[in-house]
Scaffold this motif. Structure first.
Motif, PDB file in Angstrom:
ATOM      1  N   LEU A 133       0.835  -1.201   0.000  1.00 15.65           N
ATOM      2  CA  LEU A 133       0.000   0.000   0.000  1.00 15.65           C
ATOM      3  C   LEU A 133       0.870   1.252   0.000  1.00 15.65           C
ATOM      4  N   GLY A 134       1.959   1.207   0.767  1.00 13.96           N
ATOM      5  CA  GLY A 134       2.861   2.348   0.810  1.00 13.96           C
ATOM      6  C   GLY A 134       3.561   2.599  -0.510  1.00 13.96           C
ATOM      7  N   ARG A 135       3.818   1.533  -1.260  1.00 14.67           N
ATOM      8  CA  ARG A 135       4.472   1.689  -2.566  1.00 14.67           C
ATOM      9  C   ARG A 135       3.496   2.109  -3.649  1.00 14.67           C
ATOM     10  N   GLY A 136       2.198   1.897  -3.430  1.00 10.16           N
ATOM     11  CA  GLY A 136       1.213   2.212  -4.460  1.00 10.16           C
ATOM     12  C   GLY A 136       1.377   1.345  -5.684  1.00 10.16           C
ATOM     13  N   SER A 137       1.609   0.021  -5.465  1.00  7.33           N
ATOM     14  CA  SER A 137       1.994  -0.861  -6.565  1.00  7.33           C
ATOM     15  C   SER A 137       0.835  -1.591  -7.222  1.00  7.33           C
ATOM     16  N   GLY A 138      -0.391  -1.410  -6.743  1.00  7.45           N
ATOM     17  CA  GLY A 138      -1.524  -2.015  -7.418  1.00  7.45           C
ATOM     18  C   GLY A 138      -1.998  -3.312  -6.795  1.00  7.45           C
ATOM     19  N   THR A 139      -2.958  -3.942  -7.474  1.00  6.72           N
ATOM     20  CA  THR A 139      -3.657  -5.105  -6.937  1.00  6.72           C
ATOM     21  C   THR A 139      -2.727  -6.260  -6.615  1.00  6.72           C
ATOM     22  N   ARG A 140      -1.816  -6.561  -7.518  1.00  3.13           N
ATOM     23  CA  ARG A 140      -0.941  -7.702  -7.307  1.00  3.13           C
ATOM     24  C   ARG A 140      -0.080  -7.523  -6.069  1.00  3.13           C
ATOM     25  N   SER A 141       0.413  -6.317  -5.846  1.00  2.00           N
ATOM     26  CA  SER A 141       1.225  -6.061  -4.660  1.00  2.00           C
ATOM     27  C   SER A 141       0.391  -6.158  -3.390  1.00  2.00           C
ATOM     28  N   LEU A 142      -0.830  -5.638  -3.429  1.00  2.00           N
ATOM     29  CA  LEU A 142      -1.704  -5.699  -2.256  1.00  2.00           C
ATOM     30  C   LEU A 142      -2.207  -7.105  -1.986  1.00  2.00           C
ATOM     31  N   ALA A 143      -2.063  -7.994  -2.958  1.00  2.00           N
ATOM     32  CA  ALA A 143      -2.477  -9.385  -2.766  1.00  2.00           C
ATOM     33  C   ALA A 143      -1.521 -10.137  -1.855  1.00  2.00           C
ATOM     34  N   GLY A 144      -0.396  -9.546  -1.527  1.00  2.00           N
ATOM     35  CA  GLY A 144       0.521 -10.150  -0.574  1.00  2.00           C
ATOM     36  C   GLY A 144       1.236 -11.372  -1.118  1.00  2.00           C
ATOM     37  N   MET A 145       1.670 -12.216  -0.204  1.00  2.00           N
ATOM     38  CA  MET A 145       2.442 -13.412  -0.560  1.00  2.00           C
ATOM     39  C   MET A 145       1.492 -14.565  -0.895  1.00  2.00           C
ATOM     40  N   PRO A 146       1.786 -15.312  -1.948  1.00  2.00           N
ATOM     41  CA  PRO A 146       0.922 -16.450  -2.292  1.00  2.00           C
ATOM     42  C   PRO A 146       1.185 -17.644  -1.386  1.00  2.00           C
ATOM     43  N   ALA A 147       0.187 -18.493  -1.233  1.00  2.00           N
ATOM     44  CA  ALA A 147       0.362 -19.717  -0.456  1.00  2.00           C
ATOM     45  C   ALA A 147       1.334 -20.665  -1.144  1.00  2.00           C
ATOM     46  N   ARG A 148       1.394 -20.588  -2.460  1.00  2.00           N
ATOM     47  CA  ARG A 148       2.357 -21.392  -3.212  1.00  2.00           C
ATOM     48  C   ARG A 148       2.918 -20.575  -4.359  1.00  2.00           C
ATOM     49  N   ARG A 149       4.231 -20.651  -4.545  1.00  2.00           N
ATOM     50  CA  ARG A 149       4.887 -20.093  -5.721  1.00  2.00           C
ATOM     51  C   ARG A 149       5.992 -21.061  -6.114  1.00  2.00           C
ATOM     52  N   GLY A 150       5.758 -21.793  -7.182  1.00  2.00           N
ATOM     53  CA  GLY A 150       6.728 -22.797  -7.589  1.00  2.00           C
ATOM     54  C   GLY A 150       6.852 -23.877  -6.524  1.00  2.00           C
ATOM     55  N   ILE A 151       8.090 -24.123  -6.080  1.00  2.00           N
ATOM     56  CA  ILE A 151       8.316 -25.160  -5.071  1.00  2.00           C
ATOM     57  C   ILE A 151       8.108 -24.634  -3.652  1.00  2.00           C
ATOM     58  N   PHE A 152       7.865 -23.337  -3.497  1.00  2.00           N
ATOM     59  CA  PHE A 152       7.749 -22.752  -2.166  1.00  2.00           C
ATOM     60  C   PHE A 152       6.292 -22.750  -1.689  1.00  2.00           C
ATOM     61  N   LEU A 153       6.093 -23.240  -0.459  1.00  2.00           N
ATOM     62  CA  LEU A 153       4.777 -23.266   0.179  1.00  2.00           C
ATOM     63  C   LEU A 153       4.827 -22.459   1.469  1.00  2.00           C
ATOM     64  N   ARG A 154       3.730 -21.757   1.757  1.00  2.00           N
ATOM     65  CA  ARG A 154       3.609 -20.988   3.004  1.00  2.00           C
ATOM     66  C   ARG A 154       2.384 -21.507   3.771  1.00  2.00           C
ATOM     67  N   PRO A 155       2.557 -22.554   4.557  1.00  2.00           N
ATOM     68  CA  PRO A 155       1.399 -23.156   5.240  1.00  2.00           C
ATOM     69  C   PRO A 155       0.810 -22.305   6.350  1.00  2.00           C
ATOM     70  N   PHE A 156       1.607 -21.401   6.957  1.00  2.00           N
ATOM     71  CA  PHE A 156       1.181 -20.712   8.176  1.00  2.00           C
ATOM     72  C   PHE A 156       0.611 -19.317   7.931  1.00  2.00           C
ATOM     73  N   LEU A 157       0.188 -19.011   6.722  1.00  3.52           N
ATOM     74  CA  LEU A 157      -0.358 -17.669   6.457  1.00  3.52           C
ATOM     75  C   LEU A 157      -1.660 -17.415   7.209  1.00  3.52           C
ATOM     76  N   GLY A 158      -2.285 -18.461   7.717  1.00  2.00           N
ATOM     77  CA  GLY A 158      -3.505 -18.285   8.505  1.00  2.00           C
ATOM     78  C   GLY A 158      -3.267 -18.286  10.004  1.00  2.00           C
ATOM     79  N   LEU A 159      -2.001 -18.399  10.439  1.00  2.00           N
ATOM     80  CA  LEU A 159      -1.676 -18.407  11.866  1.00  2.00           C
ATOM     81  C   LEU A 159      -1.012 -17.099  12.279  1.00  2.00           C
ATOM     82  N   ARG A 160      -1.247 -16.691  13.520  1.00  2.00           N
ATOM     83  CA  ARG A 160      -0.608 -15.497  14.043  1.00  2.00           C
ATOM     84  C   ARG A 160       0.802 -15.824  14.541  1.00  2.00           C
ATOM     85  N   ARG A 161       1.614 -14.803  14.645  1.00  2.00           N
ATOM     86  CA  ARG A 161       2.971 -14.976  15.162  1.00  2.00           C
ATOM     87  C   ARG A 161       2.936 -15.490  16.602  1.00  2.00           C
TER      88      ARG A 161
END
Length: 389
Positions: A185-213
């Motif tokens: 939002l601070g960069r003003g980069s548009g929809t794709r930037s505001l969509a954040g990190m994907p749950a999967r990109r290639g071989i990389f998975l982010r399982p904990f995007l639904g958990l708090r720190r």
């Protein structure tokens, strides 16, 4: 006293009841396992994760998962949860083998000892293989955070290729996603930037995007793990650290609790929108694109008919194919202005040493003349000056 005695809990007995209670799964651990299971379902041809039925093993054993671990609470908790999927099941099979990679950036005193300590805890969890990979972080025109990230991902990809891993698990949490959305939002980069990190990109998975720190810290406590807390996470010299330690807490204070969840929810909605728009843009790009002597040419009439959101994406796709980076909004507007046949025919410099100009009367076109006014993309320095229409 007999095991049948009702004072001892009937058939089970008080000692057995205590043992059962001790084995009872912590609710947060169950939630985290479900998050990992859902992430693994994003992989193609992933094995059956049921508790009884066997997995279709590869000739050399079950597929390998690697956990990217810094030794911090997020990645250490992820490693503990992922270890469950590498355990023997009732039929004696494993769904996966689970290993880990610890990347030592060498940017802080004692980083090697931190990496080895993390590796030791990972081995105690039963993960294998566990590797420590030391990298050299070279800024080369980018900020220190971006340089470290580039070196880290390169090391993880290299490890995955060498070990034959089907996926690398990353410990990003809901809080990380909220921070990412604020940065976009601070960069003003548009929809794709505001969509954040994907749950999967290639071989990389982010399982904990639904958990708090805070959840990952609790998981470490439950598992008896001792995470390392990176001091740079609270260093105001880094933009992300300021967002984490100052901006998000301020928003929670002023707007009320739930801001992080709201940003995470917005990212999920915007990612679905961005994925749909990008798929349409790829179709339009294929329709409008044609080679142009080492460059790329886009049909002016077809491009002009597109809605602005689609037109900007098509221009960005042409830039990317020429090896450039995603253009800023201002650069996209400048490229779009070339279609109006008013003023200069370019070139307009886009990100990543790519430029675009409008084909004018001074440049050869096919005999039917349809090429006049088309947008032509080149790597910087490959075309001469372009006269106005």
């Amino acid at each position: 006293m007999s095991p049948e005695d009702p004072d001892t809990g009937g058939r089970t007995g008080s000692r057995d009841m205590r043992r059962l209670r001790k084995r009872r799964l912590h609710p947060l651990a169950g939630t985290a396992r479900n998050q990992v299971r859902a992430a693994l379902e994003l992989l193609p041809d992933q094995p059956d994760l049921g508790p009884v039925s066997g997995a279709a093993s590869e000739p050399d054993g079950p597929p390998l998962l690697l956990v990217a671990c810094s030794g911090g609470p997020d990645s250490l908790a992820l490693a503990a949860v992922a270890a469950f999927f590498g355990r023997l099941r009732r039929d004696g099979t494993r769904a996966y083998r689970v290993g880990a990679v610890v990347v030592d950036h060498g940017l802080q005193d004692g980083s090697g000892a931190v990496a080895e300590r993390a590796a030791g805890q990972l081995r105690q969890l039963g993960l294998a293989p566990v590797q420590v990979r030391r990298v050299q972080v070279r800024a080369s025109g980018m900020g220190p955070e971006a340089a470290a990230r580039t070196a880290r991902y390169a090391a993880l990809e290299e490890a995955a290729a060498e070990l034959g891993a089907v996926a690398v698990l990353l410990g990003h949490t809901l809080d990380d996603q909220a921070e990412q959305v604020l940065l976009g939002l601070g960069r003003g980069s548009g929809t794709r930037s505001l969509a954040g990190m994907p749950a999967r990109r290639g071989i990389f998975l982010r399982p904990f995007l639904g958990l708090r720190r805070a959840d990952t810290e609790e998981l470490c406590r439950v598992e008896g793990l001792e995470p390392w807390h990176d001091p740079t996470n609270a260093d105001p010299a880094f933009l992300r650290s300021r967002v984490r330690s100052q901006v998000l807490p301020f928003l929670e204070e002023q707007l009320g609790p739930g801001v992080a969840h709201a940003l995470w929810r917005s990212a999920r909605i915007l990612r679905a929108d961005a994925d749909y728009l990008d798929s349409l843009a790829r179709t339009e790009y294929a329709r409008l694109r044609c080679p142009a002597g080492g460059g790329i040419e886009l049909d002016r009439a077809g491009l002009a008919e597109l809605p602005a959101a689609m037109r900007h994406r098509v221009i960005a796709l042409a830039t990317a194919e020429m090896g450039g980076e995603n253009p800023s909004y201002e650069r996209l507007l400048a490229a779009e202005a070339l279609l109006k046949r008013q003023g200069s025919a370019g070139p307009v410099q886009l990100a990543g040493k790519v430029s675009v100009y409008r084909r004018s009367r001074g440049h050869p076109v096919p005999q039917d003349g349809r090429g006049y006014g088309n947008l032509v993309f080149r790597t910087t320095g490959r075309q001469a000056g372009n006269p106005d229409d």
